[in-house]
Design an enzyme around this catalytic site. Structure first.
Site, PDB file in Angstrom:
ATOM      1  N   ASP A 450     -12.110 -13.873  42.429  1.00  0.00           N
ATOM      2  CA  ASP A 450     -12.901 -12.693  42.087  1.00  0.00           C
ATOM      3  C   ASP A 450     -12.503 -12.152  40.722  1.00  0.00           C
ATOM      4  O   ASP A 450     -11.442 -12.493  40.183  1.00  0.00           O
ATOM      5  CB  ASP A 450     -12.676 -11.634  43.187  1.00  0.00           C
ATOM      6  CG  ASP A 450     -13.903 -10.774  43.420  1.00  0.00           C
ATOM      7  OD1 ASP A 450     -14.730 -10.635  42.489  1.00  0.00           O
ATOM      8  OD2 ASP A 450     -14.031 -10.232  44.529  1.00  0.00           O
ATOM      9  N   ASP A 514     -23.134  -8.782  45.688  1.00  0.00           N
ATOM     10  CA  ASP A 514     -22.473  -7.986  46.723  1.00  0.00           C
ATOM     11  C   ASP A 514     -23.485  -7.380  47.684  1.00  0.00           C
ATOM     12  O   ASP A 514     -23.117  -6.902  48.750  1.00  0.00           O
ATOM     13  CB  ASP A 514     -21.646  -6.858  46.087  1.00  0.00           C
ATOM     14  CG  ASP A 514     -20.228  -7.312  45.775  1.00  0.00           C
ATOM     15  OD1 ASP A 514     -19.879  -8.452  46.152  1.00  0.00           O
ATOM     16  OD2 ASP A 514     -19.476  -6.545  45.162  1.00  0.00           O
TER      17      ASP A 514
HETATM   18  C1  GLA Z   1     -15.773  -7.749  45.079  1.00  0.00           C
HETATM   19  C2  GLA Z   1     -16.477  -8.889  45.768  1.00  0.00           C
HETATM   20  C3  GLA Z   1     -16.605  -8.596  47.241  1.00  0.00           C
HETATM   21  C4  GLA Z   1     -15.237  -8.367  47.820  1.00  0.00           C
HETATM   22  C5  GLA Z   1     -14.524  -7.267  47.072  1.00  0.00           C
HETATM   23  C6  GLA Z   1     -13.088  -7.134  47.514  1.00  0.00           C
HETATM   24  O1  GLA Z   1     -16.564  -6.611  45.064  1.00  0.00           O
HETATM   25  O2  GLA Z   1     -17.716  -9.117  45.180  1.00  0.00           O
HETATM   26  O3  GLA Z   1     -17.260  -9.643  47.889  1.00  0.00           O
HETATM   27  O4  GLA Z   1     -14.503  -9.559  47.772  1.00  0.00           O
HETATM   28  O5  GLA Z   1     -14.524  -7.499  45.681  1.00  0.00           O
HETATM   29  O6  GLA Z   1     -12.429  -6.146  46.839  1.00  0.00           O
END
Ligand code: GLA
Length: 713
Positions: A450, A514
């Protein structure tokens, strides 16, 4: 082929490219477009000649491959550099042309006065004709060269392609295509976010007014790069138009010491005479066959269960064990433990950088949970955000100087975190050692990599270093991949903020967004599908009430939307209604039944009214197909329209069945299905009728998605 007049002609996949590069002259594009069979390059040049433009130079200034400053063209400059103000006007002249393969060429040109050399490499994919172009600049003098602008190339645009579509978007709303109206001047998108970005994905599509998904001439462009970028289209007052894509540089950022080189990211450019969907297929094919490595090509992509929207930071032994059991029972094949498992990470204010299991939550480490997951027959995946650090972390307390910064400026924090300076070898070494030791010590088959913030001050040792930072991220991933060749990686950046062909060269899928809101996802995934094939798009079934939009959507709709992608689930299975879990389980089984087709077939988007999104995949041998028709909102007419099925073998018949939803009870008037027995054993229908007469869609409630399967008989 290079001829005596210095013309280079490449042909592949219904595409022709003609370049003019006689030694001593400026290299230039002569033609790039649908295949020309027998037109002599000299004839093309003759036909491309324009008359004297009133008020213009005595002789029209021809565009060059890079439109570098020195040629004097009054258009966007594709290459601009200087040595402390001097040597500011390079003009490249060809010194050598090499043809490494039948489908590629390398044009080496140089400005002997400013002592800069430009090597442009261009290749056509032998199957699809997709063009890849990359440029290398070499500083051949004994003083530093500052590069302000270096586009990969300056591509002339087909003047008929007056419909332009660029990308906009935002967090949880990525890949929005926006049509750009007619203009004279410039369309520019600059991305300074230090990642591919949510708001300016480096992609552009151009078509004729009459081009549609299934017909017509169109072009598309993508920069394979995960850092700052600039995309621009310039329509000159003299009628010509050019496209440029390249990195965006901060002041002084790209400075070449004597003897060193800068290499642009690759630009991918495609042309099709058969509509936008065909063009997307060329990109998909090229990505999966030539950009990504073939490591997992033959492995069915496992259905994911991801813990994020189920537990967030609330990691609890019993809950996770129970979720794993439930996930396996519903059909998950890989369990991904998301954020919250390490250091002091009990919320998003602390812990980033401390990559060891939290002693508080995992007193015996991760092994018991991993063993449980593997015992249930699933693979295990783990979340990381390697490039980041919370000020409240052991790492930051030990090394406050390890972050990117601009001297004298206060750090801008975002999600309470700073960006580590990966251009410093000790920082990359630390991260490698942490990830490597966790991967070495556990059965981790997958990591979700990420990156959750924009980079506002990408400075290192007093200079802007955004480009070097992006390269350092690539290098770290490459190093990890070399040490763990079987490891699969997802590229996530608050959803789809780092989705591009540069990252997919070294990762296996992208987290598309997301937003798990299926209605949002219909358009996000459609937007992404112009450049990304379904197998790399992470698509999860989220909770009944979407956490981001607050919208409630049926399980049937959520399943149907996630089914066309690399499918997974991201919801609290311990709280969902039992009836919904049955639907989810059936949906996952349906995905598994058809995933080989979904992940390898030819992709189609259909032209439909705005209230519908219809997409599908057709097996490469045309033996079967799967199409989805989603009624997003209400329909204008009393009945919702027809599904005209493309891509089937027109001489054959297909057993046609509605496979989702089952039973067809959410359809308010299934009678039209019953008439053809589509929800039973199916009807055997000729492909030509399916494409020309189409299937009448039954009356549907808004937010309903149907899936049809077609099997050749
Ligand atoms: C980001 C990712 C999510 C999740 C969060 C965790 O927003 O896109 O899918 O993994 O971080 O903090």
């Amino acid at each position: 082929m290079i001829d005596e007049s210095g013309f280079v002609t490449l042909r592949a996949g219904e595409t022709s490219l003609v370049l003019s590069c006689p030694v001593g002259a400026a290299p230039a594009f002569v033609y790039w477009g649908p295949q020309l069979e027998g037109t002599d390059p000299a004839v093309i040049t003759m036909m491309s000649a324009r008359q004297h433009a009133p008020g213009g130079t005595d002789q029209e200034i021809e565009a060059s491959l890079l439109n570098e400053t020195g040629i004097g063209i009054n258009a966007a400059v594709g290459f601009s550099a200087h040595r402390n103000g001097a040597d500011w006007a390079s003009v490249f002249r060809v010194i050598e042309v090499r043809q490494p393969t039948e489908h590629s060429v390398e044009i080496i040109s140089e400005d002997r006065a400013t002592r800069v050399r430009a090597t442009v490499q261009i290749g056509l994919d032998p199957d699809t004709g997709l063009m890849t172009c990359q440029t290398e600049i070499e500083n051949r003098a004994d003083t530093d060269l500052s590069i302000d602008v270096c586009a990969v190339a300056s591509l002339p645009l087909d003047l008929r392609a007056t419909r332009l579509f660029g990308y906009t978007g935002r967090w949880a709303g990525e890949f929005r295509l926006e049509e750009i109206g007619p203009f004279q001047g410039s369309y520019v998108r600059e991305n300074k976010s230090g990642r591919t970005s949510h708001h300016s994905f480096p992609g552009l599509i151009a078509g004729l007014p009459g081009t549609h998904e299934q017909t017509g001439l169109c072009y598309a462009f993508h920069l394979g790069w995960s850092g700052n970028s600039r995309t621009r289209v310039d329509r000159l007052s003299d009628g010509r138009a050019f496209l440029q894509m390249g990195e965006y540089f901060f002041p002084g950022e790209m400075s070449l010491a004597p003897g060193t080189t800068y290499r642009t990211p690759p630009l991918y450019a495609g042309v099709s005479n058969r509509g936008y969907s065909d063009l997307s297929r060329k990109f998909h094919h090229h990505l999966s066959q030539s950009v990504m490595d073939g490591r997992i090509r033959r492995k069915p992509r496992p259905v994911h269960y991801n813990t994020w929207e189920a537990v967030y930071f609330d990691h609890d032994h019993d809950t996770l064990f129970a979720l794993a059991e439930k996930a396996a029972e519903i059909g998950a094949e890989r369990f991904i433990l998301d954020d919250g498992w390490f250091g002091s990470r009990r919320d998003d204010r602390a812990g980033l950088g401390d990559w060891w299991p939290s002693e508080e939550v995992y007193p015996d480490g991760l092994a018991p949970l991993i063993d449980h997951i593997i015992g249930l027959g699933m693979e295990f995946g783990l979340w990381f955000e390697p490039e980041m650090v919370n000020p409240d972390s052991e790492l930051f307390r030990a090394h406050p100087d390890w972050v990117l910064r601009a001297e004298g400026l206060e750090q801008i924090s975002s999600r309470h975190q700073y960006v580590l300076d990966l251009t410093r070898p000790e920082v990359s070494d630390y991260l490698f050692e942490r990830l490597h030791s966790l991967l070495e010590g556990h059965a981790i088959s997958y990591i979700k990599w990420d990156m959750n913030r924009d980079v506002h001050h990408p400075g290192s040792q007093g200079r802007a270093a955004a480009s070097r930072q992006a390269q350092a991220v690539y290098a770290l991933i490459d190093r990890l991949r070399a040490a763990h060749p079987q490891l699969e990686i997802e590229s996530c950046s608050s959803g789809g903020g780092r989705a591009d062909y540069g990252i997919l060269k070294r990762t296996d899928r992208i987290w598309t967004s997301d937003s798990n809101d299926a209605l949002d996802r219909q358009s996000i995934q459609r937007g992404a599908s112009h450049f990304f094939p379904l197998e790399v798009l992470g698509t999860h079934v989220g909770p009944a009430k979407c956490h981001i939009t607050g919208r409630r959507l049926s399980m049937r709709m959520r399943v149907a939307t996630a089914l066309f992608g690399h499918m997974g689930m991201e919801l609290d299975l311990l709280k969902e209604a039992a009836a919904d879990l049955d639907v989810l389980k059936a949906g996952i089984a349906l995905h598994k039944q058809h995933r080989a087709l979904i992940h390898s077939g030819d992709f189609h988007r259909l032209d439909t009214p705005d209230h519908v999104n219809a997409i599908g995949v057709v097996a490469r041998d045309q033996s079967e197909a799967l199409f989805s028709w989603c009624n997003l909102t209400g329909h204008r007419e009393t009945l919702p329209g027809r599904l005209y099925v493309p891509g089937l073998d027109s001489g054959r018949s297909y057993r046609t069945r509605l496979v989702w939803p089952q039973p067809a009870r959410s359809i308010s008037q299934p009678s039209v299905l019953e008439a053809l027995n589509l929800n039973g054993d199916g009807a055997i229908l000729p492909a030509e009728a399916l494409s020309q007469i189409g299937l009448q869609i039954p009356l549907l409630h808004p937010e309903t998605c149907l899936i049809y399967h077609f099997e050749m008989v």
